[in-house]
Enzyme design. Structure first.
Site, PDB file in Angstrom:
ATOM      1  N   GLU A  27       0.826  -1.200   0.000  1.00 13.27           N
ATOM      2  CA  GLU A  27       0.000   0.000   0.000  1.00 13.27           C
ATOM      3  C   GLU A  27       0.863   1.253   0.000  1.00 13.27           C
ATOM      4  O   GLU A  27       1.855   1.325   0.728  1.00 13.27           O
ATOM      5  CB  GLU A  27      -0.842  -0.022   1.296  1.00 13.27           C
ATOM      6  CG  GLU A  27      -1.765   1.133   1.482  1.00 13.27           C
ATOM      7  CD  GLU A  27      -2.431   1.121   2.862  1.00 13.27           C
ATOM      8  OE1 GLU A  27      -1.729   0.865   3.872  1.00 13.27           O
ATOM      9  OE2 GLU A  27      -3.635   1.359   2.922  1.00 13.27           O
ATOM     10  N   HIS A  81       2.456   4.617   0.888  1.00 10.37           N
ATOM     11  CA  HIS A  81       2.681   5.281   2.169  1.00 10.37           C
ATOM     12  C   HIS A  81       3.365   6.620   1.937  1.00 10.37           C
ATOM     13  O   HIS A  81       4.427   6.914   2.503  1.00 10.37           O
ATOM     14  CB  HIS A  81       3.507   4.395   3.100  1.00 10.37           C
ATOM     15  CG  HIS A  81       2.670   3.434   3.897  1.00 10.37           C
ATOM     16  ND1 HIS A  81       2.069   2.344   3.341  1.00 10.37           N
ATOM     17  CD2 HIS A  81       2.292   3.428   5.200  1.00 10.37           C
ATOM     18  CE1 HIS A  81       1.362   1.705   4.260  1.00 10.37           C
ATOM     19  NE2 HIS A  81       1.482   2.339   5.404  1.00 10.37           N
ATOM     20  N   ASP A 116       3.429  -1.530   5.904  1.00  6.36           N
ATOM     21  CA  ASP A 116       2.482  -2.207   6.800  1.00  6.36           C
ATOM     22  C   ASP A 116       2.827  -3.682   7.029  1.00  6.36           C
ATOM     23  O   ASP A 116       2.273  -4.311   7.944  1.00  6.36           O
ATOM     24  CB  ASP A 116       1.053  -2.122   6.240  1.00  6.36           C
ATOM     25  CG  ASP A 116       0.430  -0.759   6.492  1.00  6.36           C
ATOM     26  OD1 ASP A 116       1.086   0.107   7.090  1.00  6.36           O
ATOM     27  OD2 ASP A 116      -0.726  -0.568   6.069  1.00  6.36           O
ATOM     28  N   HIS A 166      -2.133  -3.501   9.304  1.00  4.24           N
ATOM     29  CA  HIS A 166      -2.924  -2.755   8.309  1.00  4.24           C
ATOM     30  C   HIS A 166      -4.380  -2.796   8.747  1.00  4.24           C
ATOM     31  O   HIS A 166      -5.030  -3.836   8.738  1.00  4.24           O
ATOM     32  CB  HIS A 166      -2.719  -3.429   6.950  1.00  4.24           C
ATOM     33  CG  HIS A 166      -3.533  -2.897   5.819  1.00  4.24           C
ATOM     34  ND1 HIS A 166      -3.396  -1.612   5.331  1.00  4.24           N
ATOM     35  CD2 HIS A 166      -4.471  -3.498   5.028  1.00  4.24           C
ATOM     36  CE1 HIS A 166      -4.221  -1.454   4.298  1.00  4.24           C
ATOM     37  NE2 HIS A 166      -4.886  -2.576   4.105  1.00  4.24           N
ATOM     38  N   GLU A 194      -7.214  -2.069   7.602  1.00  7.10           N
ATOM     39  CA  GLU A 194      -8.285  -2.569   6.742  1.00  7.10           C
ATOM     40  C   GLU A 194      -8.446  -4.086   6.824  1.00  7.10           C
ATOM     41  O   GLU A 194      -9.469  -4.639   6.419  1.00  7.10           O
ATOM     42  CB  GLU A 194      -8.031  -2.151   5.278  1.00  7.10           C
ATOM     43  CG  GLU A 194      -8.285  -0.680   4.991  1.00  7.10           C
ATOM     44  CD  GLU A 194      -7.079   0.212   5.262  1.00  7.10           C
ATOM     45  OE1 GLU A 194      -6.236  -0.135   6.122  1.00  7.10           O
ATOM     46  OE2 GLU A 194      -6.974   1.269   4.612  1.00  7.10           O
ATOM     47  N   HIS A 219      -2.009   7.635   8.962  1.00  5.61           N
ATOM     48  CA  HIS A 219      -1.422   6.841   7.881  1.00  5.61           C
ATOM     49  C   HIS A 219      -0.208   7.544   7.266  1.00  5.61           C
ATOM     50  O   HIS A 219      -0.316   8.678   6.803  1.00  5.61           O
ATOM     51  CB  HIS A 219      -2.476   6.576   6.797  1.00  5.61           C
ATOM     52  CG  HIS A 219      -1.920   5.833   5.622  1.00  5.61           C
ATOM     53  ND1 HIS A 219      -1.670   4.475   5.645  1.00  5.61           N
ATOM     54  CD2 HIS A 219      -1.541   6.258   4.399  1.00  5.61           C
ATOM     55  CE1 HIS A 219      -1.176   4.106   4.474  1.00  5.61           C
ATOM     56  NE2 HIS A 219      -1.080   5.166   3.705  1.00  5.61           N
ATOM     57  N   GLU A 260       4.091   5.917  11.954  1.00  9.83           N
ATOM     58  CA  GLU A 260       4.719   4.963  11.032  1.00  9.83           C
ATOM     59  C   GLU A 260       6.083   5.470  10.544  1.00  9.83           C
ATOM     60  O   GLU A 260       7.033   4.685  10.418  1.00  9.83           O
ATOM     61  CB  GLU A 260       3.808   4.704   9.825  1.00  9.83           C
ATOM     62  CG  GLU A 260       2.634   3.801  10.153  1.00  9.83           C
ATOM     63  CD  GLU A 260       1.782   3.485   8.928  1.00  9.83           C
ATOM     64  OE1 GLU A 260       1.466   2.307   8.735  1.00  9.83           O
ATOM     65  OE2 GLU A 260       1.434   4.412   8.174  1.00  9.83           O
TER      66      GLU A 260
HETATM   67 ZN    ZN Z   1       0.552   1.868   7.218  1.00 10.69          ZN
HETATM   68 MN    MN Z   2      -2.313   0.367   5.919  1.00  9.70          MN
END
Ligand code: ZN
Ligand code: MN
Length: 259
Positions: A32, A34, A43, A118, A120, A175, A180
Protein backbone atom coordinates in the site's frame (compact mmCIF):
# COMPACT_ATOMS: atom_id res chain seq x y z
CA UNK A 1 17.88 -20.75 17.15
CA UNK A 2 15.79 -18.85 14.63
CA UNK A 3 12.31 -17.55 15.48
CA UNK A 4 11.34 -17.70 11.80
CA UNK A 5 9.18 -20.61 10.72
CA UNK A 6 10.51 -20.42 7.15
CA UNK A 7 14.07 -20.94 8.35
CA UNK A 8 13.23 -24.16 10.21
CA UNK A 9 13.18 -27.65 8.74
CA UNK A 10 10.16 -29.92 8.86
CA UNK A 11 11.69 -32.26 11.50
CA UNK A 12 12.80 -29.28 13.62
CA UNK A 13 9.30 -27.83 13.58
CA UNK A 14 7.73 -31.20 14.28
CA UNK A 15 9.98 -31.65 17.33
CA UNK A 16 8.95 -28.21 18.61
CA UNK A 17 5.28 -29.10 18.22
CA UNK A 18 5.70 -32.42 20.03
CA UNK A 19 7.42 -30.68 22.92
CA UNK A 20 4.24 -28.58 23.38
CA UNK A 21 2.88 -26.32 20.65
CA UNK A 22 4.70 -22.98 20.46
CA UNK A 23 2.83 -19.75 19.83
CA UNK A 24 2.99 -18.87 16.12
CA UNK A 25 2.72 -15.19 15.22
CA UNK A 26 1.44 -14.48 11.70
CA UNK A 27 2.25 -10.89 10.67
CA UNK A 28 -0.43 -9.51 8.34
CA UNK A 29 0.34 -6.45 6.25
CA UNK A 30 -0.47 -4.78 2.96
CA UNK A 31 1.14 -3.57 -0.24
CA UNK A 32 0.00 0.00 0.00
CA UNK A 33 1.19 3.50 -0.81
CA UNK A 34 2.68 5.28 2.17
CA UNK A 35 3.27 8.76 0.78
CA UNK A 36 6.38 9.93 -1.06
CA UNK A 37 8.72 8.94 1.75
CA UNK A 38 7.86 5.41 3.00
CA UNK A 39 8.04 2.10 1.09
CA UNK A 40 4.98 0.22 -0.18
CA UNK A 41 5.74 -2.63 2.22
CA UNK A 42 5.58 -0.48 5.38
CA UNK A 43 2.48 -2.21 6.80
CA UNK A 44 4.14 -5.62 6.40
CA UNK A 45 7.66 -4.64 7.52
CA UNK A 46 6.62 -3.10 10.84
CA UNK A 47 4.61 -6.07 12.18
CA UNK A 48 7.20 -8.54 10.88
CA UNK A 49 10.07 -6.82 12.65
CA UNK A 50 8.07 -6.31 15.84
CA UNK A 51 6.90 -9.93 15.74
CA UNK A 52 10.49 -11.20 15.53
CA UNK A 53 11.39 -9.17 18.62
CA UNK A 54 8.27 -10.27 20.50
CA UNK A 55 8.83 -13.91 19.57
CA UNK A 56 12.39 -13.82 20.90
CA UNK A 57 11.04 -12.67 24.28
CA UNK A 58 8.39 -15.37 24.68
CA UNK A 59 9.94 -18.29 22.77
CA UNK A 60 7.35 -18.01 19.99
CA UNK A 61 7.75 -18.50 16.24
CA UNK A 62 7.00 -16.10 13.38
CA UNK A 63 5.24 -17.38 10.26
CA UNK A 64 6.07 -15.84 6.86
CA UNK A 65 4.45 -12.41 6.66
CA UNK A 66 1.35 -11.90 4.54
CA UNK A 67 2.60 -8.96 2.51
CA UNK A 68 -0.71 -8.28 0.74
CA UNK A 69 -3.92 -7.31 2.47
CA UNK A 70 -7.45 -6.03 2.06
CA UNK A 71 -7.92 -2.92 -0.12
CA UNK A 72 -6.54 0.38 1.08
CA UNK A 73 -9.42 2.64 2.07
CA UNK A 74 -9.30 6.40 1.37
CA UNK A 75 -9.88 7.47 4.98
CA UNK A 76 -7.37 5.10 6.57
CA UNK A 77 -4.81 4.36 3.86
CA UNK A 78 -5.22 6.96 1.14
CA UNK A 79 -7.13 4.61 -1.17
CA UNK A 80 -6.44 1.65 -3.42
CA UNK A 81 -6.44 3.87 -6.53
CA UNK A 82 -3.08 5.33 -5.60
CA UNK A 83 -0.04 4.15 -7.58
CA UNK A 84 1.49 0.91 -6.41
CA UNK A 85 -1.34 -0.40 -4.25
CA UNK A 86 -2.03 -4.09 -4.86
CA UNK A 87 -4.66 -5.69 -2.66
CA UNK A 88 -7.00 -8.63 -2.32
CA UNK A 89 -10.78 -8.79 -2.37
CA UNK A 90 -12.21 -9.37 1.10
CA UNK A 91 -13.33 -12.91 0.28
CA UNK A 92 -9.95 -13.86 -1.22
CA UNK A 93 -8.08 -12.45 1.75
CA UNK A 94 -10.36 -14.09 4.29
CA UNK A 95 -10.04 -17.51 2.66
CA UNK A 96 -6.26 -17.23 2.33
CA UNK A 97 -5.91 -16.55 6.06
CA UNK A 98 -8.47 -19.27 6.85
CA UNK A 99 -6.51 -21.82 4.81
CA UNK A 100 -3.23 -21.00 6.55
CA UNK A 101 -4.73 -21.17 10.04
CA UNK A 102 -6.25 -24.55 9.18
CA UNK A 103 -2.97 -25.99 7.88
CA UNK A 104 -0.98 -24.70 10.85
CA UNK A 105 -3.51 -26.28 13.20
CA UNK A 106 -3.58 -29.59 11.31
CA UNK A 107 0.15 -29.86 11.97
CA UNK A 108 -0.23 -29.11 15.64
CA UNK A 109 0.45 -25.37 15.61
CA UNK A 110 -2.68 -24.60 17.58
CA UNK A 111 -1.71 -21.29 19.22
CA UNK A 112 -1.90 -18.64 16.53
CA UNK A 113 -1.59 -14.86 16.74
CA UNK A 114 -2.93 -12.77 13.86
CA UNK A 115 -0.56 -9.82 14.24
CA UNK A 116 -1.85 -7.01 12.07
CA UNK A 117 -0.10 -3.99 10.58
CA UNK A 118 -2.92 -2.76 8.31
CA UNK A 119 -6.20 -1.50 9.75
CA UNK A 120 -8.29 -2.57 6.74
CA UNK A 121 -7.52 -6.25 7.42
CA UNK A 122 -9.12 -6.27 10.84
CA UNK A 123 -12.65 -7.59 10.28
CA UNK A 124 -11.50 -10.01 7.59
CA UNK A 125 -9.08 -11.51 10.11
CA UNK A 126 -12.00 -11.95 12.49
CA UNK A 127 -13.92 -13.73 9.74
CA UNK A 128 -10.92 -15.92 8.86
CA UNK A 129 -10.59 -16.93 12.52
CA UNK A 130 -14.27 -17.80 12.67
CA UNK A 131 -14.27 -19.80 9.43
CA UNK A 132 -11.11 -21.70 10.33
CA UNK A 133 -12.42 -22.67 13.77
CA UNK A 134 -15.62 -23.92 12.15
CA UNK A 135 -13.73 -25.94 9.52
CA UNK A 136 -11.31 -27.41 12.06
CA UNK A 137 -14.12 -28.35 14.41
CA UNK A 138 -15.71 -30.41 11.64
CA UNK A 139 -12.39 -32.26 11.36
CA UNK A 140 -12.34 -32.97 15.09
CA UNK A 141 -9.61 -30.40 15.83
CA UNK A 142 -10.91 -28.39 18.77
CA UNK A 143 -7.84 -27.23 20.69
CA UNK A 144 -7.08 -24.25 18.44
CA UNK A 145 -6.75 -20.79 19.97
CA UNK A 146 -6.46 -17.67 17.84
CA UNK A 147 -5.53 -14.23 19.16
CA UNK A 148 -6.03 -11.17 16.95
CA UNK A 149 -4.26 -7.89 17.61
CA UNK A 150 -3.02 -4.84 15.76
CA UNK A 151 0.58 -4.05 16.76
CA UNK A 152 -0.66 -0.58 17.69
CA UNK A 153 -2.98 -1.74 20.49
CA UNK A 154 -0.39 -1.12 23.17
CA UNK A 155 0.28 2.51 22.32
CA UNK A 156 -0.64 4.07 25.64
CA UNK A 157 -1.20 7.66 26.73
CA UNK A 158 2.45 8.13 27.73
CA UNK A 159 3.66 6.99 24.32
CA UNK A 160 1.05 9.15 22.62
CA UNK A 161 2.51 12.13 24.43
CA UNK A 162 6.01 11.28 23.19
CA UNK A 163 4.77 10.91 19.62
CA UNK A 164 2.47 13.95 19.61
CA UNK A 165 3.66 16.55 22.14
CA UNK A 166 1.22 19.05 20.58
CA UNK A 167 -1.68 16.58 20.62
CA UNK A 168 -2.86 13.76 18.35
CA UNK A 169 -5.20 14.75 15.51
CA UNK A 170 -6.68 11.28 15.03
CA UNK A 171 -5.31 7.75 14.71
CA UNK A 172 -7.15 7.21 11.42
CA UNK A 173 -5.28 10.15 9.89
CA UNK A 174 -1.95 8.79 11.11
CA UNK A 175 -1.42 6.84 7.88
CA UNK A 176 2.20 7.36 6.70
CA UNK A 177 2.40 10.15 9.27
CA UNK A 178 4.28 10.61 12.56
CA UNK A 179 3.96 7.11 14.06
CA UNK A 180 4.72 4.96 11.03
CA UNK A 181 7.45 7.31 9.80
CA UNK A 182 9.11 7.35 13.23
CA UNK A 183 9.01 3.56 13.53
CA UNK A 184 10.46 3.16 10.05
CA UNK A 185 13.19 5.73 10.83
CA UNK A 186 14.16 3.45 13.71
CA UNK A 187 13.65 -0.01 12.15
CA UNK A 188 14.59 0.62 8.52
CA UNK A 189 16.21 4.07 8.22
CA UNK A 190 17.70 3.38 4.79
CA UNK A 191 14.20 2.93 3.36
CA UNK A 192 12.88 6.34 4.46
CA UNK A 193 13.25 9.17 1.90
CA UNK A 194 14.00 11.83 4.49
CA UNK A 195 14.04 14.73 2.01
CA UNK A 196 10.48 13.85 0.95
CA UNK A 197 8.82 13.59 4.39
CA UNK A 198 5.50 15.42 3.83
CA UNK A 199 4.35 18.35 5.93
CA UNK A 200 0.80 19.49 5.22
CA UNK A 201 -2.54 19.87 7.00
CA UNK A 202 -4.53 16.68 7.68
CA UNK A 203 -6.79 15.28 4.96
CA UNK A 204 -10.32 16.63 5.23
CA UNK A 205 -12.83 13.85 4.57
CA UNK A 206 -16.64 14.06 4.67
CA UNK A 207 -18.22 12.05 7.48
CA UNK A 208 -19.98 9.75 5.00
CA UNK A 209 -18.56 7.38 2.38
CA UNK A 210 -19.42 7.50 -1.34
CA UNK A 211 -18.92 4.62 -3.79
CA UNK A 212 -17.29 4.85 -6.23
CA UNK A 213 -14.85 6.99 -4.30
CA UNK A 214 -13.89 10.19 -6.11
CA UNK A 215 -10.12 10.68 -5.77
CA UNK A 216 -10.56 14.34 -6.72
CA UNK A 217 -12.67 14.89 -3.60
CA UNK A 218 -9.63 14.93 -1.37
CA UNK A 219 -6.10 16.11 -1.80
CA UNK A 220 -3.22 14.73 0.17
CA UNK A 221 0.28 13.45 -0.46
CA UNK A 222 -0.60 9.87 0.39
CA UNK A 223 0.17 10.63 4.02
CA UNK A 224 -3.14 11.54 5.68
CA UNK A 225 -1.52 14.08 7.97
CA UNK A 226 1.87 15.69 8.43
CA UNK A 227 4.83 13.41 9.10
CA UNK A 228 7.14 16.32 9.88
CA UNK A 229 7.19 15.50 13.59
CA UNK A 230 8.65 12.03 12.98
CA UNK A 231 12.03 11.13 14.51
CA UNK A 232 14.03 7.93 14.91
CA UNK A 233 14.02 8.54 18.70
CA UNK A 234 10.22 8.47 18.75
CA UNK A 235 10.33 5.27 16.70
CA UNK A 236 12.73 3.72 19.19
CA UNK A 237 10.40 4.66 22.04
CA UNK A 238 7.47 3.03 20.23
CA UNK A 239 9.37 -0.21 19.58
CA UNK A 240 10.82 -0.40 23.09
CA UNK A 241 7.40 0.17 24.65
CA UNK A 242 5.42 -2.10 22.36
CA UNK A 243 7.62 -5.20 22.23
CA UNK A 244 7.52 -6.17 25.94
CA UNK A 245 3.90 -5.07 26.25
CA UNK A 246 2.76 -7.12 23.24
CA UNK A 247 4.78 -10.08 24.53
CA UNK A 248 2.98 -9.76 27.87
CA UNK A 249 -0.43 -9.55 26.21
CA UNK A 250 0.15 -12.58 23.99
CA UNK A 251 1.28 -14.61 27.00
CA UNK A 252 -1.76 -13.48 28.96
CA UNK A 253 -4.15 -14.26 26.09
CA UNK A 254 -3.04 -17.88 25.87
CA UNK A 255 -2.81 -18.33 29.65
CA UNK A 256 -6.34 -17.12 30.25
CA UNK A 257 -7.96 -19.38 27.69
CA UNK A 258 -9.78 -22.14 29.49
CA UNK A 259 -12.30 -23.12 26.81
ZN1 ZN B 1 0.55 1.87 7.22
MN1 MN C 1 -2.31 0.37 5.92
Amino acid sequence: MTVRLDEMTSPELDARVKAGPPVVILPTGAFEQHGPHLPLGTDAMIPQRLAERVAAQIDALVAPTLSYGYKSQPKSGGGNHMPGCASLDGATYTLMVRDLICDFARHGLTKIVLFDGHMENQMFLTEAADLSLRALKSEGITDVRIVKMGYWISINAALEKVLFPDGLISWELEHAAVMETSVMLHLAPDLVRRDLIPDHPPADFPLYDVYPFDPASVSHSGALSSAAGATAEKGKAVVETLVPELARQITEAFQNMTV
